[in-house]
Design a protein around this motif. Structure first.
Motif, PDB file in Angstrom:
ATOM      1  N   ALA A 152       0.572  -1.428   0.054  1.00 44.98           N
ATOM      2  CA  ALA A 152       0.069   0.178  -0.012  1.00 44.98           C
ATOM      3  C   ALA A 152       0.668   1.467  -0.049  1.00 44.98           C
ATOM      4  O   ALA A 152       0.650   2.678  -0.544  1.00 44.98           O
ATOM      5  N   PRO A 153       1.916   1.747   0.693  1.00 46.32           N
ATOM      6  CA  PRO A 153       2.787   2.351   1.186  1.00 46.32           C
ATOM      7  C   PRO A 153       2.923   2.995  -0.938  1.00 46.32           C
ATOM      8  O   PRO A 153       3.469   4.015  -1.155  1.00 46.32           O
ATOM      9  N   ALA A 154       3.809   1.818  -1.345  1.00 47.14           N
ATOM     10  CA  ALA A 154       4.342   2.231  -2.455  1.00 47.14           C
ATOM     11  C   ALA A 154       3.182   2.446  -3.420  1.00 47.14           C
ATOM     12  O   ALA A 154       3.446   3.351  -4.692  1.00 47.14           O
ATOM     13  N   GLU A 155       2.280   1.746  -3.623  1.00 50.13           N
ATOM     14  CA  GLU A 155       1.233   1.939  -4.525  1.00 50.13           C
ATOM     15  C   GLU A 155       0.926   3.646  -4.738  1.00 50.13           C
ATOM     16  O   GLU A 155       0.806   3.835  -5.576  1.00 50.13           O
ATOM     17  N   GLU A 156       0.424   3.897  -3.032  1.00 52.16           N
ATOM     18  CA  GLU A 156      -0.317   4.855  -2.947  1.00 52.16           C
ATOM     19  C   GLU A 156       1.217   5.931  -2.951  1.00 52.16           C
ATOM     20  O   GLU A 156       0.841   7.179  -4.179  1.00 52.16           O
ATOM     21  N   GLY A 157       2.217   5.556  -2.768  1.00 52.23           N
ATOM     22  CA  GLY A 157       2.897   6.738  -3.208  1.00 52.23           C
ATOM     23  C   GLY A 157       3.746   6.594  -4.513  1.00 52.23           C
ATOM     24  O   GLY A 157       3.589   8.087  -5.665  1.00 52.23           O
ATOM     25  N   ARG A 158       3.121   5.489  -5.645  1.00 53.89           N
ATOM     26  CA  ARG A 158       3.237   6.078  -7.212  1.00 53.89           C
ATOM     27  C   ARG A 158       2.514   6.305  -8.374  1.00 53.89           C
ATOM     28  O   ARG A 158       2.662   7.222  -8.977  1.00 53.89           O
ATOM     29  N   ARG A 159       0.732   6.018  -7.119  1.00 54.81           N
ATOM     30  CA  ARG A 159      -0.088   6.926  -7.321  1.00 54.81           C
ATOM     31  C   ARG A 159       0.151   8.299  -7.331  1.00 54.81           C
ATOM     32  O   ARG A 159      -0.185   9.594  -7.863  1.00 54.81           O
ATOM     33  N   LEU A 160       0.633   9.568  -5.979  1.00 51.06           N
ATOM     34  CA  LEU A 160       0.678  10.953  -5.628  1.00 51.06           C
ATOM     35  C   LEU A 160       1.914  10.857  -7.213  1.00 51.06           C
ATOM     36  O   LEU A 160       1.813  12.337  -7.905  1.00 51.06           O
ATOM     37  N   LEU A 161       3.230  10.059  -6.813  1.00 48.81           N
ATOM     38  CA  LEU A 161       4.036  10.423  -8.341  1.00 48.81           C
ATOM     39  C   LEU A 161       3.898  10.385  -9.322  1.00 48.81           C
ATOM     40  O   LEU A 161       4.250  11.561 -10.075  1.00 48.81           O
ATOM     41  N   ASP A 162       2.946  10.133  -9.908  1.00 46.90           N
ATOM     42  CA  ASP A 162       2.721   9.885 -11.220  1.00 46.90           C
ATOM     43  C   ASP A 162       1.623  10.860 -11.820  1.00 46.90           C
ATOM     44  O   ASP A 162       1.741  11.016 -12.254  1.00 46.90           O
ATOM     45  N   SER A 163       0.781  11.388 -10.659  1.00 46.19           N
ATOM     46  CA  SER A 163      -0.339  12.626 -10.727  1.00 46.19           C
ATOM     47  C   SER A 163       1.295  13.478 -10.731  1.00 46.19           C
ATOM     48  O   SER A 163       0.372  14.585 -11.639  1.00 46.19           O
ATOM     49  N   ILE A 164       1.857  13.498  -9.803  1.00 44.41           N
ATOM     50  CA  ILE A 164       2.693  14.846 -10.287  1.00 44.41           C
ATOM     51  C   ILE A 164       3.627  15.306 -11.148  1.00 44.41           C
ATOM     52  O   ILE A 164       3.754  16.719 -12.411  1.00 44.41           O
ATOM     53  N   GLY A 165       4.046  13.515 -11.682  1.00 46.27           N
ATOM     54  CA  GLY A 165       4.953  13.750 -12.290  1.00 46.27           C
ATOM     55  C   GLY A 165       6.347  14.306 -12.970  1.00 46.27           C
ATOM     56  O   GLY A 165       6.665  13.718 -11.529  1.00 46.27           O
ATOM     57  N   TRP A 166       6.901  14.749 -13.363  1.00 44.66           N
ATOM     58  CA  TRP A 166       8.553  15.259 -13.396  1.00 44.66           C
ATOM     59  C   TRP A 166       8.556  16.292 -12.630  1.00 44.66           C
ATOM     60  O   TRP A 166       9.443  16.500 -12.336  1.00 44.66           O
TER      61      TRP A 166
END
Length: 316
Positions: A152-166
């Protein structure tokens, strides 16, 4: 001894995990981007400037070609999040509060007790290292308390990070750009022009030009950390500190705040102003900036007054 490099390794681990998860979901652009960033954290200190530059250019190419995509990992639904919010209320902020509390309390405990004699942490890096420790403690507490799935921490972190992007790494890139500008002598050029324009002995006008330059360069470059090396080399050190004998601590600290006023008013600070608008799905992309201008301008005027009074009138 725990050094600053340990934080790089910790950050690299998280980016590597996000890269592998993206690869699993066949988001190859995301996997390559976060994988390259992980490599820079793992090996950047041991690579040449040229090799680090190639890493950055490769990341720019990935982002510039639109290869970064928003991921949609299977995490909690909106309804489940609302249920958690109603059930736990403000207790949900406990993990977030653990991070700064660990950093502040840990730093005070380490520096003002016999613990400082152990040499456990690298000198002058204690707060940053303890900030990383706080993140790990908060993660453990959240996992033990809420008992989510292991990923869950990795997936949620990825979801947020990919929303922000570069834009997530824009501050680091712009700060590096400021150092490049300083090494290229941009500050000296600006300082020469400012010296020709500002009348000799006009301390207040020099303060105004310095604070204005910090705000404007921040608006152009998107980051006060990028503007500071340029304006410090141009006006801050040669004029305000060396010529007029100003207090360097006040000039440096409040000068940064003047730059942050520019951050509030520029779309170049995408991670602060454009990303929130995108995440909140605002109709006006510059809506965040419009709301902040009314705070930024009066705050900048206060910073000018603080520098002039604190660094000169009360210092000399």
């Amino acid at each position: 001894m725990i050094t600053y490099e340990w934080l790089y390794v910790l950050a690299g681990i998280f980016f590597a995990i996000w890269s592998l998860l993206s690869l699993r979901d066949r988001l190859f652009g995301n996997a390559a981007f976060w994988g390259l960033l992980a490599a820079s954290f793992f090996f950047g200190s041991n690579l040449s400037d040229f090799a680090n530059g190639v890493l950055v250019l490769a990341m720019v190419a990935i982002a510039g070609t639109g290869a970064l995509k928003r991921s949609d990992p299977e995490t909690t639904s909106i309804e489940e999040r609302r249920d958690y919010s109603k059930m736990l209320g403000n207790k949900l902020f406990v993990p977030a509060l653990i991070v700064p509390i660990t950093a502040v309390a840990g730093t005070l405990l380490y520096n003002y007790t016999p613990l400082s004699e152990t040499g456990l942490f690298e000198a002058r890096r204690e707060t940053l290292i303890l900030f990383g420790v706080g993140v790990l403690v908060a993660l453990v507490v959240a996992m033990a308390w809420l008992r989510p799935p292991a990923l869950a921490p990795a997936e949620e972190g990825r979801r947020l990070l990919d929303s922000i992007g570069w834009a997530a790494i824009l501050p680091q890139m712009l700060a590096a750009l400021g150092a490049v500008f300083a090494l290229a002598g941009v500050g000296e050029i600006i300082g020469g022009v400012a010296g020709d324009i500002i009348p000799d002995g006009s301390v207040f006008l020099t303060v105004v030009v310095f604070a204005l330059g910090m705000a404007l360069f921040t608006m152009i470059m998107g980051n006060a950390f990028a503007a500071f090396p340029v304006m410090a080399a141009a006006i801050g050190i040669p004029l305000l500190v060396e010529t007029y004998d100003g207090n360097p601590a006040v000039i440096g600290a409040v000068g940064m705040l003047a730059g942050f006023c520019g951050t509030l008013m520029t779309p170049m600070a995408a991670n602060f102003n454009i990303v929130p608008a995108a995440l909140l799905e605002l109709k006006d992309q510059n809506g965040v900036i419009r709301q902040q201008i009314g705070t930024a301008i009066p705050l900048w005027l206060c910073n000018v007054a603080i520098i002039y009074v604190g660094a000169f009138l009360l210092w000399n």
